[in-house]
Design an enzyme around this catalytic site. Structure first.
Site, mmCIF file in Angstrom:
data_model
loop_
_atom_site.group_PDB
_atom_site.id
_atom_site.type_symbol
_atom_site.label_atom_id
_atom_site.label_comp_id
_atom_site.label_asym_id
_atom_site.label_seq_id
_atom_site.Cartn_x
_atom_site.Cartn_y
_atom_site.Cartn_z
ATOM 1 N N GLY A 1 -82.946 1.010 -30.466
ATOM 2 C CA GLY A 1 -81.593 0.308 -30.277
ATOM 3 C C GLY A 1 -80.786 1.514 -29.770
ATOM 4 C CB ALA A 2 -81.880 4.246 -27.459
ATOM 5 N N GLY B 1 -76.846 4.280 -31.392
ATOM 6 C CA GLY B 1 -77.342 5.028 -30.663
ATOM 7 C C GLY B 1 -76.470 6.045 -29.659
ATOM 8 C CG ASN C 1 -77.896 -2.717 -42.733
ATOM 9 O OD1 ASN C 1 -78.213 -1.955 -43.755
ATOM 10 N ND2 ASN C 1 -76.640 -2.371 -42.503
ATOM 11 C CG ASP D 1 -74.221 3.878 -48.640
ATOM 12 O OD1 ASP D 1 -73.475 3.066 -48.015
ATOM 13 O OD2 ASP D 1 -75.296 3.647 -48.537
ATOM 14 C CG HIS E 1 -76.933 0.587 -46.962
ATOM 15 N ND1 HIS E 1 -75.881 1.424 -47.204
ATOM 16 C CD2 HIS E 1 -76.715 -0.157 -45.833
ATOM 17 C CE1 HIS E 1 -75.048 0.952 -46.011
ATOM 18 N NE2 HIS E 1 -75.689 0.405 -45.184
#
Ligand code: NAD
Ligand code: LMR
Length: 344
Positions: free
Chosen positions: A28-29, A34, A148, A176, A204
């Site tokens: 996902g650069a 990214g 996620n 977090d 998370h």
């Protein structure tokens, strides 16, 4: 004089070349995280100021044009530590011999969703990527999962990569932890640098438990500095729901803070946490009664490239109830993705 400066210049190059370049893959650069993450890795913030890197960047075909632009900008930044940049839509190329992998690429939620709602869209990504890691990554690779729902996505990647020890897979709860430090800093007026050992248990997700019981604020126990009502009320709620609050306010999910937390997580894993407790979601080996294999955030210390769960901390009834709540949610998620955990 000019001879001196040439000598100086070649000396700097030699020093930079002393270490062999490591291969760092980012998925996902061309996305928002990214874009913030790559510059921090390239500048040496993550793996060390003397550690050259070869960046191996993965996108899906619709993201390849954006990735070309990102790669142009990376080259235009002329980072001395960047010894190569590869952009590809093939995970077998991106993960080839990778020493460290940031699994970021996946859909973010919108303000009407919980993170777990993403599992149907994002879970399958981590099957193929787990298999590719298994096939081509370095045997010592360290993997951080950011996309996620990151705990369960890490579980899926881990299950699909039987060659790689589970201890080399992790999911990110450092954001977090950093949010917890930020809240304590704001409420005490003590800078973040003097707040230590607050950490996250669990998932998370809104159920996470930011545990303040061992934290210190300028050398004092956080439990002496803050009211219990605040620690179990507004503090806990603010940390646990911060992701949604950022989405509502910014119109997009956290990106710069997420990238910064990913750097913190991998930097401490790679270079050591200097005795500090840090939060890492790891495949459980049964620690604190958490069922084996669930990717659960624990208090950890890192040394010599290894993350070790801090065992034997006392668990009071509030902490136990939060641990149990997170186990229950993660067991449900594991059940929901059962089909993605079976290796074919
Ligand atoms: P984004 O939409 O800006 O970027 C995601 C990128 O991933 C896009 O460029 C997309 O083309 C690419 N992508 C999609 N599927 C892919 C695949 N199969 N392989 C490779 N690339 C792929 O999103 P973002 O803001 O960068 O967020 C990425 C993920 O990180 C989301 O799932 C988000 O919820 C999560 N996130 C996690 C945390 C955390 O604390 N764990 C914090 C913030 C965001
Ligand atoms: C966050 O915590 O900011 C991310 O996980 C994004 C989200 O969906 O909350």
């Amino acid at each position: 004089m000019s001879g001196d400066s040439e000598e100086g210049a070649s000396k700097v190059t030699d020093e930079t070349d002393e270490k062999k370049a490591i291969r760092v893959a980012v998925t996902g650069a061309a996305g928002n995280i990214g874009y913030a993450l790559l510059w921090r890795i390239a500048s040496g913030d993550c793996f060390g100021k003397d550690q050259p890197v070869i960046l191996q960047l993965l996108e899906i075909p619709p993201g390849m044009q954006r990735l070309d632009g990102v790669m142009m900008e990376l080259r235009d930044s002329a980072f001395p530590l960047v010894h190569g940049i590869i952009g590809t839509d093939d995970s077998n190329i991106a993960f080839s011999d990778a020493d460290a992998i940031f699994l970021v690429g996946s859909r973010p939620r919108t303000k009407d969703m919980d993170r777990s709602d993403l599992v149907a869209a994002n879970g399958p990504i981590f099957v193929g990527q787990g298999k590719a890691i298994d096939a081509v990554a370095s045997a010592n690779v360290k993997v951080i999962t950011v996309g996620n729902p990151c705990n369960t996505n890490a579980l899926i990647a881990n299950a699909n990569a039987p060659r790689i020890p589970s201890s080399q897979f992790s999911a990110m709860t450092r954001l977090d932890q950093n949010r917890a430090v930020g809240q304590m800093a704001e409420h005490s007026g003590v800078p973040a640098s003097k707040i230590h050992d607050v950490f996250i248990w669990g998932n998370h997700a809104n159920t996470m438990y930011p545990d303040p019981r061992f934290a210190t604020v300028d050398g004092r126990l956080a439990t002496d500095v803050f009211e219990t009502d605040w620690l179990r009320g507004a503090f806990l709620d603010t940390v646990a729901t911060r992701g949604k609050a950022v989405i509502v306010s910014r119109g997009a999910s956290s990106a710069a803070s997420a990238a910064s937390a990913a750097v913190d997580h991998m930097r401490d894993w790679w270079q050591g946490s200097n005795g500090r407790i840090v939060s890492m979601a790891l495949p459980s080996e049964g620690w604190y009664g958490v069922p084996e294999g669930l990717v659960f955030s624990f208090p950890c210390r890192c040394e010599n490239g290894k993350a070790t769960v801090v065992e034997g901390l006392p668990i009071d009834s509030f902490a136990q109830s939060k641990i149990d709540e997170n186990v229950a949610v993660l067991m449900e998620e594991r059940e929901a993705v059962g089909g993605l955990l079976e290796i074919s």
